[in-house]
Motif scaffolding. Structure first.
Motif, PDB file in Angstrom:
ATOM      1  N   LYS A   1      59.650  63.073  78.314  1.00  0.00           N
ATOM      2  CA  LYS A   1      58.760  62.031  77.511  1.00  0.00           C
ATOM      3  C   LYS A   1      59.860  61.276  76.797  1.00  0.00           C
ATOM      4  O   LYS A   1      60.872  61.515  76.195  1.00  0.00           O
ATOM      5  CB  LYS A   1      58.010  62.668  76.724  1.00  0.00           C
ATOM      6  CG  LYS A   1      57.025  61.764  75.770  1.00  0.00           C
ATOM      7  CD  LYS A   1      56.072  62.278  74.846  1.00  0.00           C
ATOM      8  CE  LYS A   1      55.510  61.265  74.048  1.00  0.00           C
ATOM      9  NZ  LYS A   1      54.541  61.845  72.827  1.00  0.00           N
ATOM     10  N   ASP A   2      59.887  59.884  76.722  1.00  0.00           N
ATOM     11  CA  ASP A   2      60.658  59.059  76.086  1.00  0.00           C
ATOM     12  C   ASP A   2      60.252  59.090  74.587  1.00  0.00           C
ATOM     13  O   ASP A   2      59.122  58.887  74.061  1.00  0.00           O
ATOM     14  CB  ASP A   2      60.566  57.624  76.639  1.00  0.00           C
ATOM     15  CG  ASP A   2      61.123  56.502  76.056  1.00  0.00           C
ATOM     16  OD1 ASP A   2      62.229  57.042  75.205  1.00  0.00           O
ATOM     17  OD2 ASP A   2      61.455  55.469  76.612  1.00  0.00           O
ATOM     18  N   HIS A   3      61.174  59.441  73.727  1.00  0.00           N
ATOM     19  CA  HIS A   3      60.909  59.409  72.332  1.00  0.00           C
ATOM     20  C   HIS A   3      61.642  58.190  71.762  1.00  0.00           C
ATOM     21  O   HIS A   3      61.940  58.222  70.610  1.00  0.00           O
ATOM     22  CB  HIS A   3      61.364  60.725  71.806  1.00  0.00           C
ATOM     23  CG  HIS A   3      60.590  61.645  72.209  1.00  0.00           C
ATOM     24  ND1 HIS A   3      59.327  62.190  71.600  1.00  0.00           N
ATOM     25  CD2 HIS A   3      60.789  62.696  73.095  1.00  0.00           C
ATOM     26  CE1 HIS A   3      58.923  63.405  72.079  1.00  0.00           C
ATOM     27  NE2 HIS A   3      59.600  63.583  73.147  1.00  0.00           N
ATOM     28  N   GLY A   4      61.681  57.174  72.284  1.00  0.00           N
ATOM     29  CA  GLY A   4      62.181  55.966  71.726  1.00  0.00           C
ATOM     30  C   GLY A   4      63.973  55.946  71.539  1.00  0.00           C
ATOM     31  O   GLY A   4      64.614  56.654  72.483  1.00  0.00           O
TER      32      GLY A   4
ATOM     33  N   ARG B   1      69.104  56.967  73.472  1.00  0.00           N
ATOM     34  CA  ARG B   1      67.999  57.474  73.913  1.00  0.00           C
ATOM     35  C   ARG B   1      67.825  58.723  73.014  1.00  0.00           C
ATOM     36  O   ARG B   1      68.338  59.680  73.006  1.00  0.00           O
ATOM     37  CB  ARG B   1      67.555  57.733  75.315  1.00  0.00           C
ATOM     38  CG  ARG B   1      67.845  56.574  76.146  1.00  0.00           C
ATOM     39  CD  ARG B   1      67.724  56.952  77.814  1.00  0.00           C
ATOM     40  NE  ARG B   1      66.332  57.550  77.992  1.00  0.00           N
ATOM     41  CZ  ARG B   1      66.262  58.714  78.215  1.00  0.00           C
ATOM     42  NH1 ARG B   1      67.290  59.406  78.476  1.00  0.00           N
ATOM     43  NH2 ARG B   1      64.949  59.373  78.643  1.00  0.00           N
ATOM     44  N   ALA B   2      66.555  58.893  72.292  1.00  0.00           N
ATOM     45  CA  ALA B   2      66.366  59.948  71.364  1.00  0.00           C
ATOM     46  C   ALA B   2      66.322  61.177  72.123  1.00  0.00           C
ATOM     47  O   ALA B   2      66.584  62.312  71.738  1.00  0.00           O
ATOM     48  CB  ALA B   2      65.174  59.688  70.757  1.00  0.00           C
ATOM     49  N   THR B   3      65.544  61.039  73.462  1.00  0.00           N
ATOM     50  CA  THR B   3      65.324  62.387  74.155  1.00  0.00           C
ATOM     51  C   THR B   3      66.656  62.969  74.611  1.00  0.00           C
ATOM     52  O   THR B   3      66.926  64.044  74.464  1.00  0.00           O
ATOM     53  CB  THR B   3      64.543  61.924  75.487  1.00  0.00           C
ATOM     54  OG1 THR B   3      63.091  61.501  74.932  1.00  0.00           O
ATOM     55  CG2 THR B   3      64.275  63.103  76.088  1.00  0.00           C
ATOM     56  N   ALA B   4      67.644  61.948  74.961  1.00  0.00           N
ATOM     57  CA  ALA B   4      68.973  62.430  75.569  1.00  0.00           C
ATOM     58  C   ALA B   4      69.530  63.007  74.264  1.00  0.00           C
ATOM     59  O   ALA B   4      70.307  64.070  74.504  1.00  0.00           O
ATOM     60  CB  ALA B   4      69.843  61.316  75.844  1.00  0.00           C
ATOM     61  N   MET B   5      69.584  62.521  73.233  1.00  0.00           N
ATOM     62  CA  MET B   5      70.274  63.014  72.033  1.00  0.00           C
ATOM     63  C   MET B   5      69.729  64.266  71.446  1.00  0.00           C
ATOM     64  O   MET B   5      70.453  65.112  71.114  1.00  0.00           O
ATOM     65  CB  MET B   5      70.240  61.975  70.918  1.00  0.00           C
ATOM     66  CG  MET B   5      71.289  62.490  69.802  1.00  0.00           C
ATOM     67  SD  MET B   5      71.342  61.109  68.305  1.00  0.00           S
ATOM     68  CE  MET B   5      72.558  59.924  69.353  1.00  0.00           C
ATOM     69  N   ALA B   6      68.292  64.314  71.542  1.00  0.00           N
ATOM     70  CA  ALA B   6      67.798  65.554  71.359  1.00  0.00           C
ATOM     71  C   ALA B   6      68.392  66.747  72.241  1.00  0.00           C
ATOM     72  O   ALA B   6      68.487  67.971  71.592  1.00  0.00           O
ATOM     73  CB  ALA B   6      66.432  65.578  71.541  1.00  0.00           C
TER      74      ALA B   6
END
Length: 392
Positions: free
Chosen positions: A148-151, A166-171
Motif C-alpha cells: 500500500k502507498d502511504h504517501g 516514498r513512505a512505504t519504501a522508507m518504512a
C-alpha cells in the motif's frame, strides 16, 4: 592503544602475510563444491560478502563468488542464497551474511553509523511502520511497489545522493534495519522483503551465545584474515568496538593474536591459530577479483603484502582517474599481477584496458582462460582483449 601487558605481537613477513591471506580468503584453489552448495559454503567461510549495486561484468558479489566457486553464473549468488541461507545487513558496509548471523543482528538491531535511522524515524509515523509490517506479515514476500502507498516523505540527502521519497519504501528500510523484515530476494521491482519467521525459519528465533560485539569482532577478524587496528573502512559498523577495550581483552584471553608485518606501521588482529592453518599452494588459474573482494579491503596491507597499489576509482571524475571506472585486479599464483577494465557488449566480454604490473609478464594462456570462463558466466559468446601494457 594496545596494553603493554599484552603478549608480544607475532611478526609475519610480507610474503607470509600474502600466502596466508590468499589461503584464508579462499583464493588459492577451489575449496568449495560447485554450484549452489559451493556458494553457501563460501559465504559461511568468508563470513560476509560486500554488496554493491553496480553490475558491469557481474556485481561485486558475483565476482567474489566466481573467483572461488565453479559451476555458477552471473546472478547466481542471490539465487543460491535467498531466501533461507542468507540475509542482508551491515558488516563491512552492506553485505550478505549467513543465516546463522541473524540472531546476533536481531538482538543488536545493528545499524551503520552513517545510515541515519533516527532521521528516518522522524519522517515515518509509527502507525505507518506498523501498517507496513502487518501487510508484509499477511501477504508474504513483497517489494515496496506491491505494498500500500502511504504517501510521500522528504528524502534523505547524502551529499547529493537522494534516498527514497516514498513512505512505504522508507518504512521498509527502517523495519529492515531493525531486523523486523529481511531481504528475501530481488526481483524486477527491486528488493523483496519478508518477515524473518518465513525467510529464515531456522534462525529467526535462535538464541545467541555471546554479546554482539564479542561475536562480531571475532567474525570480522576471520573475514579480514588480518584486521588492522587502525581506523578504516574495514571496521565499518564496528568502529566503536575498535576503540573499546574488547580487542585487547580478546588478545589477553588468548582468543586473538596481535601481528605486525615489516613495512607496515600498523598492528593487526589475527585468529589465534592462524599460523597453524594449512592451505594448499595456489593453482595455475588466473582470477578476476571484484573491486570489493575481502583480500582488497585493507589497501595499505595489500601494498605491503602484495606490492600492489590498489585504488577503486568508480566515484572519481574521469579526469582524476589513474586507471579507469570499474577496474578489477588480476590474481595469479597468489600474486596480484595486473588489472583490467571490461564490459559486456552485444554478447562480447570486451576488455577495454589491460595493465600488467611492472616487472610482470602476464601468462597469456591463463588470462585467456580466465576471460573465457568469465564470458560464459556473463552469458557472452566470446571474450576480446587488447595486449597488456605496463602499469605506469
Amino acid at each position: 592503544m594496545p596494553s603493554t601487558s599484552l603478549p608480544i605481537p607475532t611478526v609475519l613477513q610480507p610474503d607470509e602475510a600474502r600466502r596466508y591471506l590468499v589461503g584464508q580468503l579462499g583464493l588459492a584453489r577451489p575449496l568449495f563444491p560447485p554450484g549452489a552448495r559451493g556458494v553457501r559454503a563460501l559465504l559461511k567461510s568468508l563470513r560476509c560478502i560486500q554488496l554493491d549495486p553496480l553490475d558491469v561484468i557481474g556485481t561485486n558479489a558475483d565476482l567474489v563468488a566466481l573467483a572461488r566457486v565453479e559451476g555458477i553464473a552471473r546472478g547466481d549468488v542471490y539465487r543460491h542464497l535467498l531466501p533461507g541461507h542468507a540475509f542482508e545487513h551491515f558488516a563491512k558496509e552492506r553485505c550478505l551474511l549467513p543465516a546463522s548471523a541473524f540472531p546476533y543482528y536481531r538482538e543488536r538491531a545493528a545499524q551503520a553509523p552513517w545510515w541515519r535511522l533516527e532521521e528516518r524515524l522522524k519522517r515515518i509515523p509509527e502507525p505507518v511502520l506498523h501498517a507496513v509490517l502487518d501487510e508484509v506479515t499477511q501477504r508474504g514476500p513483497s517489494s515496496s511497489r506491491e505494498l500500500k502507498d502511504h504517501g510521500a516523505v522528504v528524502p534523505i540527502d547524502w551529499s547529493g545522493w537522494k534516498g527514497t521519497a516514498r513512505a512505504t519504501a522508507m518504512a521498509l528500510e527502517v523495519l529492515w534495519t531493525r531486523c523486523q523484515v529481511v531481504v528475501c530476494g530481488r526481483g524486477p521491482g527491486g528488493k523483496v522483503y519478508d518477515v524473518p519467521g518465513r525467510a529464515l525459519p531456522r534462525m529467526a528465533d535462535a538464541r545467541v551465545k555471546h554479546t554482539f560485539e564479542r561475536w562480531a569482532l571475532s567474525e570480522r577478524v576471520e573475514a579480514a584474515g588480518l584486521l588492522s587496528r587502525a581506523s578504516g573502512p574495514h571496521w565499518s559498523m564496528l568502529s566503536d568496538v575498535r576503540t573499546s577495550a574488547l580487542p585487547d581483552t580478546l588478545v589477553a584471553e588468548g582468543l586473538l593474536e596481535e601481528v605486525t608485518v615489516p613495512g607496515s606501521p600498523r598492528r593487526y588482529l589475527a585468529p589465534l591459530d592462524f599460523r597453524e592453518r594449512e592451505f594448499p599452494e595456489p593453482d595455475a588459474r588466473m582470477r578476476i577479483l571484484g573491486p570489493l573482494d575481502p583480500v582488497l579491503w585493507d589497501r595499505g596491507l595489500v601494498s605491503v603484502a602484495f606490492g600492489f597499489d590498489y585504488i577503486w576509482e568508480v566515484y572519481k571524475p574521469a579526469a582524476q582517474r589513474q586507471w579507469g571506472w570499474y577496474v578489477c585486479p588480476l590474481l595469479h599464483r597468489g600474486q596480484l599481477v595486473g588489472r583490467l577494465e571490461a564490459r559486456v557488449r552485444e554478447g562480447v566480454l570486451q576488455v577495454d584496458n589491460l595493465w600488467r604490473e611492472k616487472g610482470v609478464k602476464l601468462d597469456d594462456a591463463a588470462l585467456d582462460e580466465a576471460l573465457a570462463r568469465h564470458a560464459v558466466a556473463c552469458g557472452a559468446e566470446v571474450a576480446r582483449r587488447p595486449r597488456a601494457r605496463a602499469a605506469s
